[in-house]
Design an enzyme around this catalytic site. Structure first.
Site, PDB file in Angstrom:
ATOM      1  N   GLU A 158       4.377  56.897  98.045  1.00  5.56           N
ATOM      2  CA  GLU A 158       4.590  55.511  98.721  1.00  5.56           C
ATOM      3  C   GLU A 158       3.130  54.771  98.829  1.00  5.56           C
ATOM      4  O   GLU A 158       3.055  53.815  99.443  1.00  5.56           O
ATOM      5  CB  GLU A 158       5.071  55.444  99.981  1.00  5.56           C
TER       6      GLU A 158
ATOM      7  N   GLU B 201      30.649  74.202  91.295  1.00  6.00           N
ATOM      8  CA  GLU B 201      32.046  74.575  90.535  1.00  6.00           C
ATOM      9  C   GLU B 201      32.766  75.300  91.295  1.00  6.00           C
ATOM     10  O   GLU B 201      34.069  75.223  91.497  1.00  6.00           O
ATOM     11  CB  GLU B 201      31.713  75.832  89.292  1.00  6.00           C
TER      12      GLU B 201
ATOM     13  N   SER C 109       0.781  43.138 104.606  1.00  7.77           N
ATOM     14  CA  SER C 109       1.431  43.398 103.622  1.00  7.77           C
ATOM     15  C   SER C 109       2.960  43.629 103.983  1.00  7.77           C
ATOM     16  O   SER C 109       3.826  44.086 103.076  1.00  7.77           O
ATOM     17  CB  SER C 109       1.067  44.840 103.074  1.00  7.77           C
TER      18      SER C 109
HETATM   19  C1  AOF Z   1      23.155  75.303  92.562  1.00  9.24           C
HETATM   20  N1  AOF Z   1      24.392  74.439  92.579  1.00  9.24           N
HETATM   21  O1  AOF Z   1      25.981  73.850  91.460  1.00  9.24           O
HETATM   22  C2  AOF Z   1      24.673  75.269  90.322  1.00  9.24           C
HETATM   23  C3  AOF Z   1      23.481  75.895  90.475  1.00  9.24           C
HETATM   24  O2  AOF Z   1      20.126  80.374  94.539  1.00  9.24           O
HETATM   25  P1  AOF Z   1      21.285  80.464  94.060  1.00  9.24           P
HETATM   26  O3  AOF Z   1      21.991  81.878  94.012  1.00  9.24           O
HETATM   27  O4  AOF Z   1      22.292  79.677  94.836  1.00  9.24           O
HETATM   28  O5  AOF Z   1      21.172  80.015  92.581  1.00  9.24           O
HETATM   29  C4  AOF Z   1      20.612  78.765  92.217  1.00  9.24           C
HETATM   30  C5  AOF Z   1      20.657  78.355  90.767  1.00  9.24           C
HETATM   31  O6  AOF Z   1      21.987  78.678  90.286  1.00  9.24           O
HETATM   32  C6  AOF Z   1      19.932  77.259  90.442  1.00  9.24           C
HETATM   33  O7  AOF Z   1      18.623  77.387  90.282  1.00  9.24           O
HETATM   34  C7  AOF Z   1      20.419  77.044  89.002  1.00  9.24           C
HETATM   35  O8  AOF Z   1      20.000  77.713  88.030  1.00  9.24           O
HETATM   36  C8  AOF Z   1      22.070  77.592  89.077  1.00  9.24           C
HETATM   37  N2  AOF Z   1      23.007  76.622  89.212  1.00  9.24           N
HETATM   38  N3  AOF Z   1      22.761  76.079  91.419  1.00  9.24           N
HETATM   39  O9  AOF Z   1      22.676  75.228  93.402  1.00  9.24           O
HETATM   40  C9  AOF Z   1      25.223  74.661  91.390  1.00  9.24           C
HETATM   41  N4  AOF Z   1      25.613  75.364  89.139  1.00  9.24           N
HETATM   42 ZN    ZN Z   2      26.729  78.827  90.143  1.00 12.14          ZN
END
Ligand code: AOF
Ligand code: ZN
Length: 344
Positions: A278, A62, A179
Site C-alpha cells: 500500500e 471437494e 492525501s
Molecule cells: C486445499 N484445498 O480444496 C485442495 C487442495 O496441507 P493439505 O494436506 O491440506 O494439502 C494441501 C494441498 O492440497 C495444497 O497445496 C494443494 O496442492 C492440494 N489441494 N488444498 O487446501 C483444496 N484441492
Molecule cells: Zn484435496
C-alpha cells in the site's frame, strides 16, 4: 457400461463459474493452502453440493462439496478449480474420496503444481472416471482466485499486488502532503473488502511515520472484518522509538523487515501467499525495481492537483521503451472513481 450422456457444455460451464465463486469466497482464509471451489452435479446435471477450502488443516473443497451432496453425488460430476489432490497430507486424498462417492466425471480448471499433491487427474482416470481440464469462461464476472496461489508455488514467494489511489493527473498527495480522501466512499469500502482477502498488507516505514495507518480491514460501520491481514512494515527505521507517530501500528502489532526481498522470504515462510503493498512511493519504487510486482490495483479519482507527490519517487527507467508494462485485467466503476486492475 456407462451409456450415460455427458452433461451439457453449458451446464459444465455454469458449474465452473459457481465453483470459482465458491473459491473466491474463501480468499484470505486458506493460506498457505489454495482457495479452491468445488461443485457436485448429480447424474442429471443439477447442482447438489458446493464447497470451498476450509482453513489450513481442515477439509478441502471437494470434501465439503461431497458432504453437501451426500448420496446424490453417485453417478455425478465434480467441477473443481484445482486438480483434486492425490496425497495424504493434513487430510486424505480427494481423488479417493471422489471415487468412493461414485463420481463418474471430473472437470478441473488448474493442474496442481504442488509436487506433493499432484497426480489426482491421472489417478481418477485410472479408476475409470472421465477427467478433463477445462478453461476459465471469459467474461464470467468472476475472478480466478487461484492466480496468486499458483504464482506463489511457482516463484516460492507471495504474489504481490501494488495498490495506490491517484488523481486523474497521476498524484497521490498534494504538495502539502494531504492525501486523505482522494477517492470516494465506495472506493474506500472496496479497499477494506480487498484487505480482508489478503494475507498481509505492507507499507514502508516512511508511510508508517507520516500517516499513522491502522492497516486493518473494516466494514462501512467501522467495525473490524473477521479476517485481518498481517500488518507489515518494510524499512530499517525503528518504529518503537518513534514517540507520537506510528501509534496505531504499535498498538495493533506489526512485523518489520529491513528489505523487500527479506520481507517476501519471511512472509512466504510464515504462510503468506497473497500480499498487498500500500505504499508509499519509496516502497512502491523498490518493489518495481526488484521486478516483484505481479499485479496493480490503481484507484483513479476525478481530481486534479497539477503538482504533488507521485505514485513512485524516482525514475524506473531512462527511456519509455524500457518501461515495465502491464495488461488490463478488469475495470470497476466505484462511484465517481475507477479501479483498474492490471497484471504483469
Ligand atoms: C486445499 N484445498 O480444496 C485442495 C487442495 O496441507 P493439505 O494436506 O491440506 O494439502 C494441501 C494441498 O492440497 C495444497 O497445496 C494443494 O496442492 C492440494 N489441494 N488444498 O487446501 C483444496 N484441492
Ligand atoms: Zn484435496
Amino acid at each position: 457400461m456407462g451409456a450415460k450422456p455427458a452433461i451439457a457444455e453449458s451446464v459444465a460451464r455454469s458449474a465452473l463459474v459457481e465453483a470459482m465463486r465458491a473459491g473466491d469466497s474463501v480468499r484470505g482464509l486458506t493460506s498457505p493452502n489454495p482457495p479452491v471451489g468445488a461443485v457436485i452435479l448429480n447424474a442429471e446435471g443439477e447442482i447438489v453440493g458446493v464447497g470451498a477450502t476450509q482453513p489450513p488443516g481442515s477439509a478441502h473443497a471437494e470434501i465439503m462439496a461431497l458432504r453437501a451432496a451426500g448420496e446424490r453425488a453417485r453417478g455425478g460430476t465434480a467441477v473443481v478449480t484445482l486438480e483434486p489432490c492425490n496425497h495424504t497430507g493434513r487430510t486424505g486424498p480427494c481423488s479417493q474420496a471422489l471415487i468412493a462417492a461414485g463420481i463418474a466425471a471430473v472437470d478441473y480448471l488448474h493442474a496442481d503444481p504442488n509436487p506433493v499433491a499432484t497426480g489426482g487427474a491421472a489417478a481418477l482416470a485410472a479408476a475409470g472416471l472421465k477427467v478433463r481440464q477445462v478453461s476459465a469462461p471469459d467474461a464470467a464476472g468472476v475472478s480466478d482466485a487461484l492466480i496468486p496461489w499458483l504464482l506463489s508455488v511457482r516463484e516460492q514467494r507471495p504474489h504481490v499486488t501494488l495498490k495506490f489511489a491517484q488523481t486523474l493527473d497521476g498524484f497521490t498527495a498534494a504538495i502539502d502532503g494531504t492525501s486523505q480522501w482522494i477517492t470516494g466512499t465506495q472506493a474506500r469500502q472496496w479497499v477494506h473488502a480487498d484487505r480482508a482477502r489478503r494475507d498481509a498488507i505492507i507499507i514502508g516505514t516512511g508511510t508508517a511515520f507520516a500517516d499513522d495507518p491502522s492497516l486493518t480491514a473494516r466494514y462501512p460501520d467501522g467495525s473490524l472484518s473477521e479476517h485481518q491481514p498481517r500488518r507489515v512494515v518494510i524499512g530499517r527505521r525503528d518504529l518503537t522509538a518513534a514517540g507520537d507517530v506510528a501509534r496505531n501500528l504499535r498498538r495493533l502489532g506489526y512485523e518489520q523487515y529491513p528489505s523487500v526481498e527479506e520481507a517476501l522470504v519471511g512472509l512466504y515462510a510464515e504462510g503468506a501467499r497473497d500480499v498487498l503493498v500500500e505504499g508509499g512511493a519509496g516502497l512502491a519504487s523498490a518493489f518495481l525495481e526488484a521486478d516483484l510486482v505481479d499485479a496493480i490495483s490503481a484507484y483513479v479519482a476525478p481530481v486534479l492537483l497539477g503538482a504533488g507527490r507521485g505514485v513512485l519517487d524516482r525514475a524506473l527507467v531512462q527511456t519509455l521503451a524500457l518501461a515495465p508494462r502491464f495488461h488490463r485485467v478488469e475495470t470497476i466503476a466505484l462511484g465517481e472513481d475507477v479501479l483498474i486492475e492490471y497484471a504483469r
